[in-house]
Design an enzyme around this catalytic site. Structure first.
Site, PDB file in Angstrom:
ATOM      1  N   HIS A  60       0.834  -1.132   0.256  1.00  0.00           N
ATOM      2  CA  HIS A  60      -0.290  -0.161  -0.221  1.00  0.00           C
ATOM      3  C   HIS A  60       0.948   1.397   0.307  1.00  0.00           C
ATOM      4  CE1 HIS A  60      -3.664   2.732   0.693  1.00  0.00           C
ATOM      5  NE2 HIS A  60      -2.406   3.292   1.679  1.00  0.00           N
ATOM      6  N   HIS A 104      -8.135  -4.110  -3.354  1.00  0.00           N
ATOM      7  CA  HIS A 104      -9.508  -3.089  -4.183  1.00  0.00           C
ATOM      8  C   HIS A 104      -9.509  -3.609  -5.438  1.00  0.00           C
ATOM      9  CE1 HIS A 104      -6.682  -1.109  -5.975  1.00  0.00           C
ATOM     10  NE2 HIS A 104      -6.025  -0.512  -4.850  1.00  0.00           N
ATOM     11  N   HIS A 116      -9.642   2.010  -7.808  1.00  0.00           N
ATOM     12  CA  HIS A 116      -8.673   2.388  -8.355  1.00  0.00           C
ATOM     13  C   HIS A 116      -7.381   1.288  -8.605  1.00  0.00           C
ATOM     14  CE1 HIS A 116      -6.381   1.957  -4.185  1.00  0.00           C
ATOM     15  NE2 HIS A 116      -5.129   1.843  -5.120  1.00  0.00           N
TER      16      HIS A 116
END
Length: 264
Positions: A60, A104, A116
């Site tokens: 991340h 995600h 995204h």
């Protein structure tokens, strides 16, 4: 058995707001703790299933989100920014499988938490060889280059649906039901961690494991930017890199890692 675990943050149980995902924001420290504890739960499950070597990648942002003092001692950790051509340091063909934790959905997915692809500030979407692709598909292909299958994916329900589409046979676990970019029907993190461990064990014990994800070249990657100035900043040679309109750039290569290195 050896396993590689890549951890993002948007799909972690209890995370749904931008303020939880950015260093310096008031809710970031709480989200770091949720990320670290969920990662530890996965490590525990892998060790219980017989893992002898585990590498965990903080995938991340800047790659430094885990709380080091709280990390499980049974794994080694890749922390800090790495280039895309070396996105998973330490990975080789001896690994039995990969797990994508807290992922995600790709950019543009309706009613997904923080959808995204690679960046939420620069790009609308990516297409690889004409097909929409997100981080699940891209990382699946990078693991596939080493002959390593992705066995497990966790995140919101839209993430799990994308994983099933990209990685046939993968085991997926929903940490939340997405209601929009910053809204979800959440599972309590303690419950999610317990259920996540059981799901990971099912994935490892699955007798019909997914195959490594493969896509033969040549490759063409299309990036749709958010603003024209982002496209303006790129260099184009008209052969391997071309701007096709105000917001779109197309990159071409015979090698996947070279393509991603040039585009990202």
């Amino acid at each position: 058995m050896k396993f590689y675990v890549s951890c993002d943050m948007e799909g972690i149980a209890g995370v749904t707001l931008r303020e939880q995902l950015v260093r310096g924001e008031p809710l970031y420290e709480e989200a770091r703790r949720l990320l670290t504890l969920e990662t530890n739960a996965v490590t525990d499950a892998l060790l219980d299933a017989g893992a002898t070597r585990i590498i965990v990648k903080d995938a991340h942002g800047n790659g430094f989100n885990f709380i080091p003092e709280l990390l499980h001692p049974g794994a080694d950790y890749v922390m800090g920014a790495t280039r895309v051509e070396n996105r998973f340091p330490g990975l080789d063909k001896t690994f039995d499988g990969a797990l994508l934790i807290g992922y995600h959905a790709m950019g543009g997915t309706p009613l997904a938490v923080r959808d995204h692809t690679m960046t939420s500030q620069g790009w609308q979407s990516l297409r690889l060889n004409g097909r929409p692709i997100g981080e699940i598909g891209l990382d699946g292909l990078l693991f596939g280059l080493q002959g390593v299958p992705v066995l497990f994916v966790s995140g919101d329900d839209k993430t799990c649906a994308e994983a099933a589409n990209e990685l046939p046979g993968v085991v997926a676990y929903e940490t939340k039901t997405a209601l929009g970019r910053h809204a979800a029907l959440m599972k309590a993190p303690q419950r999610a961690r317990s259920e996540l461990q059981a799901a990971v064990r099912r994935a490892i014990e699955n007798g019909n494991r997914p195959k490594p994800l493969r896509l033969d070249g040549p490759y063409e990657l299309t990036i749709r930017f958010l603003h024209t100035e982002q496209a303006d900043a790129r260099r184009y040679d008209g052969i391997t890199a071309e701007r096709t309109d105000g917001l779109t750039a197309v990159y071409k290569s015979d090698h996947l890692t070279g393509l991603l290195a040039a585009a990202f």
